[in-house]
Structure formats: C-alpha cells, structure tokens
Design a protein around this motif. Structure first.
Motif, PDB file in Angstrom:
ATOM      1  N   LEU A 188      34.924  42.906  40.080  1.00  0.00           N
ATOM      2  CA  LEU A 188      33.972  44.125  39.842  1.00  0.00           C
ATOM      3  C   LEU A 188      34.914  44.913  38.862  1.00  0.00           C
ATOM      4  CD1 LEU A 188      33.060  45.521  43.316  1.00  0.00           C
ATOM      5  CD2 LEU A 188      31.620  44.395  41.430  1.00  0.00           C
ATOM      6  N   PHE A 189      36.278  44.916  38.946  1.00  0.00           N
ATOM      7  CA  PHE A 189      37.215  45.470  37.866  1.00  0.00           C
ATOM      8  C   PHE A 189      36.917  44.848  36.384  1.00  0.00           C
ATOM      9  CE2 PHE A 189      40.981  45.983  35.457  1.00  0.00           C
ATOM     10  CZ  PHE A 189      41.146  47.426  35.326  1.00  0.00           C
ATOM     11  N   VAL A 190      36.770  43.669  36.611  1.00  0.00           N
ATOM     12  CA  VAL A 190      36.559  42.936  34.945  1.00  0.00           C
ATOM     13  C   VAL A 190      35.404  43.082  34.646  1.00  0.00           C
ATOM     14  CG1 VAL A 190      36.446  40.626  34.251  1.00  0.00           C
ATOM     15  CG2 VAL A 190      38.362  41.286  35.474  1.00  0.00           C
ATOM     16  N   LEU A 191      34.207  42.969  35.360  1.00  0.00           N
ATOM     17  CA  LEU A 191      32.849  43.417  35.005  1.00  0.00           C
ATOM     18  C   LEU A 191      32.660  44.857  34.746  1.00  0.00           C
ATOM     19  CD1 LEU A 191      31.037  41.333  37.670  1.00  0.00           C
ATOM     20  CD2 LEU A 191      31.409  40.656  35.218  1.00  0.00           C
ATOM     21  N   TYR A 192      33.333  45.766  35.122  1.00  0.00           N
ATOM     22  CA  TYR A 192      33.340  47.234  35.004  1.00  0.00           C
ATOM     23  C   TYR A 192      33.856  47.625  33.627  1.00  0.00           C
ATOM     24  CZ  TYR A 192      33.452  52.274  35.269  1.00  0.00           C
ATOM     25  OH  TYR A 192      33.076  53.702  35.169  1.00  0.00           O
TER      26      TYR A 192
ATOM     27  N   SER B 291      45.071  36.770  40.325  1.00  0.00           N
ATOM     28  CA  SER B 291      45.037  36.374  38.729  1.00  0.00           C
ATOM     29  C   SER B 291      43.500  36.363  38.323  1.00  0.00           C
ATOM     30  CB  SER B 291      45.653  34.927  38.350  1.00  0.00           C
ATOM     31  OG  SER B 291      44.719  33.866  38.934  1.00  0.00           O
ATOM     32  N   GLY B 292      43.342  36.651  37.111  1.00  0.00           N
ATOM     33  CA  GLY B 292      41.912  36.681  36.592  1.00  0.00           C
ATOM     34  C   GLY B 292      41.135  35.296  36.870  1.00  0.00           C
ATOM     35  N   MET B 293      41.792  34.096  36.523  1.00  0.00           N
ATOM     36  CA  MET B 293      41.392  32.834  37.071  1.00  0.00           C
ATOM     37  C   MET B 293      40.890  32.791  38.224  1.00  0.00           C
ATOM     38  SD  MET B 293      40.619  31.563  34.121  1.00  0.00           S
ATOM     39  CE  MET B 293      40.093  30.129  34.540  1.00  0.00           C
ATOM     40  N   THR B 294      41.943  33.130  39.155  1.00  0.00           N
ATOM     41  CA  THR B 294      41.313  32.954  40.628  1.00  0.00           C
ATOM     42  C   THR B 294      40.202  33.857  41.043  1.00  0.00           C
ATOM     43  OG1 THR B 294      43.764  32.868  41.396  1.00  0.00           O
ATOM     44  CG2 THR B 294      42.407  33.661  42.865  1.00  0.00           C
ATOM     45  N   CYS B 295      40.004  35.001  40.325  1.00  0.00           N
ATOM     46  CA  CYS B 295      38.897  36.038  40.701  1.00  0.00           C
ATOM     47  C   CYS B 295      37.540  35.152  39.820  1.00  0.00           C
ATOM     48  CB  CYS B 295      39.005  37.185  40.082  1.00  0.00           C
ATOM     49  SG  CYS B 295      40.177  38.199  40.950  1.00  0.00           S
ATOM     50  N   TRP B 296      37.678  34.537  38.705  1.00  0.00           N
ATOM     51  CA  TRP B 296      36.714  33.798  37.850  1.00  0.00           C
ATOM     52  C   TRP B 296      36.220  32.715  38.642  1.00  0.00           C
ATOM     53  CZ3 TRP B 296      36.264  28.957  35.934  1.00  0.00           C
ATOM     54  CH2 TRP B 296      35.328  28.854  35.049  1.00  0.00           C
ATOM     55  N   ARG B 297      37.246  32.014  39.321  1.00  0.00           N
ATOM     56  CA  ARG B 297      36.666  30.764  40.189  1.00  0.00           C
ATOM     57  C   ARG B 297      35.813  31.351  41.444  1.00  0.00           C
ATOM     58  NH1 ARG B 297      41.656  28.570  38.269  1.00  0.00           N
ATOM     59  NH2 ARG B 297      42.804  29.502  39.946  1.00  0.00           N
ATOM     60  N   ARG B 298      36.419  32.416  41.875  1.00  0.00           N
ATOM     61  CA  ARG B 298      35.637  32.923  43.198  1.00  0.00           C
ATOM     62  C   ARG B 298      34.335  33.447  43.048  1.00  0.00           C
ATOM     63  NH1 ARG B 298      38.595  34.847  47.893  1.00  0.00           N
ATOM     64  NH2 ARG B 298      40.051  33.559  46.979  1.00  0.00           N
ATOM     65  N   LEU B 299      34.382  34.008  41.654  1.00  0.00           N
ATOM     66  CA  LEU B 299      32.932  34.385  41.236  1.00  0.00           C
ATOM     67  C   LEU B 299      32.144  33.169  41.071  1.00  0.00           C
ATOM     68  CD1 LEU B 299      30.914  36.521  40.089  1.00  0.00           C
ATOM     69  CD2 LEU B 299      32.017  36.005  37.664  1.00  0.00           C
ATOM     70  N   ALA B 300      32.532  32.096  40.581  1.00  0.00           N
ATOM     71  CA  ALA B 300      31.621  30.873  40.195  1.00  0.00           C
ATOM     72  C   ALA B 300      31.265  30.383  41.683  1.00  0.00           C
ATOM     73  CB  ALA B 300      32.710  30.017  39.344  1.00  0.00           C
ATOM     74  N   VAL B 301      32.042  30.267  42.726  1.00  0.00           N
ATOM     75  CA  VAL B 301      31.960  29.513  43.988  1.00  0.00           C
ATOM     76  C   VAL B 301      30.769  30.482  44.472  1.00  0.00           C
ATOM     77  CG1 VAL B 301      32.761  29.052  46.273  1.00  0.00           C
ATOM     78  CG2 VAL B 301      34.199  28.483  44.063  1.00  0.00           C
ATOM     79  N   TRP B 302      30.987  31.604  44.683  1.00  0.00           N
ATOM     80  CA  TRP B 302      29.968  32.518  45.150  1.00  0.00           C
ATOM     81  C   TRP B 302      28.713  32.474  44.515  1.00  0.00           C
ATOM     82  CZ3 TRP B 302      33.553  37.456  45.713  1.00  0.00           C
ATOM     83  CH2 TRP B 302      34.485  37.191  46.760  1.00  0.00           C
TER      84      TRP B 302
END
Length: 114
Positions: free
Chosen positions: A11-15, A31-42
């Motif tokens: 949400l922080f990155v998207l906002y 990390s940003g990559m961890t959050c990005w991967r989690r976004l992709a999985v979800w």
C-alpha cells in the motif's frame, strides 16, 4: 514476513508511487522485492477480487455505497453496439501557437563534406 507488514509495504508503494526497490527498509515492511512478490502471489491467487467483493458486501450491509460517484470502465464492460462517430476536435485557438520544440534559428545548409 507477516502478511500485514507486506500489505502495508504494498500500500505504501502504491500510494506514494515510488519504485519497489526504493521502499525504505526503516519502515519495517521488508524489501520492495519481497512486497512485490507477495503482491504477485496474492494477485495470482485472486485475493484482490475476493477482498473487493468482501468490502462491497460490508458497505452494502451498512448502506454506505454511494453509486453517484461510480464509473463504468469500458475495459471491463463491453459496449453492446458502436456509438456514433465523434466529429474531429476543433481548435480553440484563433492563431497558431509558437512551436515549443524548436527555436527560431537560421536554416542549416546541406553542403556535402568532401
């Protein structure tokens, strides 16, 4: 990393619109990559669609939906028939505007180098 922290990072990155790799570690979102991967999985698991349905159900049950601000996106709702063709846009200026991509300089010659 717990899901809640990853969600906060997403949400922080998207906002803010920052790039994933610039997500500050000091915020505790991972990390940003961890959050990005989690976004992709979800996203692949359909979590966002389920969340959307859940939020709509809760808002409907509390009579909190304001349909006066709803917008139909043509990428999601196919038009039944073609609409009328639009007329070409008319200019609103009386005089042509000056070019903003070039400066008024003398023309260059096209002499050949020998």
């Amino acid at each position: 990393m717990p899901d809640r922290q990853a969600l906060c990072g997403i949400l922080f990155v998207l906002y803010t619109g920052i790039q994933w790799e610039y997500l500050p570690q000091e915020l505790g979102f991972g990390s940003g990559m961890t959050c990005w991967r989690r976004l992709a999985v979800w996203n692949e698991a359909g979590v966002w669609g389920q969340l959307h349905v859940l939020l709509l159900e809760r808002l409907r049950s509390k009579d909190k939906l304001d349909w006066s601000r709803a917008v139909i996106d043509s990428s999601r709702v196919r038009a039944a028939r073609r609409g009328p063709k639009a007329d070409p846009a008319r200019s609103t200026a009386d005089v042509r505007a000056a070019s903003t991509t070039s400066s008024p300089t003398a023309r260059a010659s096209r002499s050949r180098c020998r």
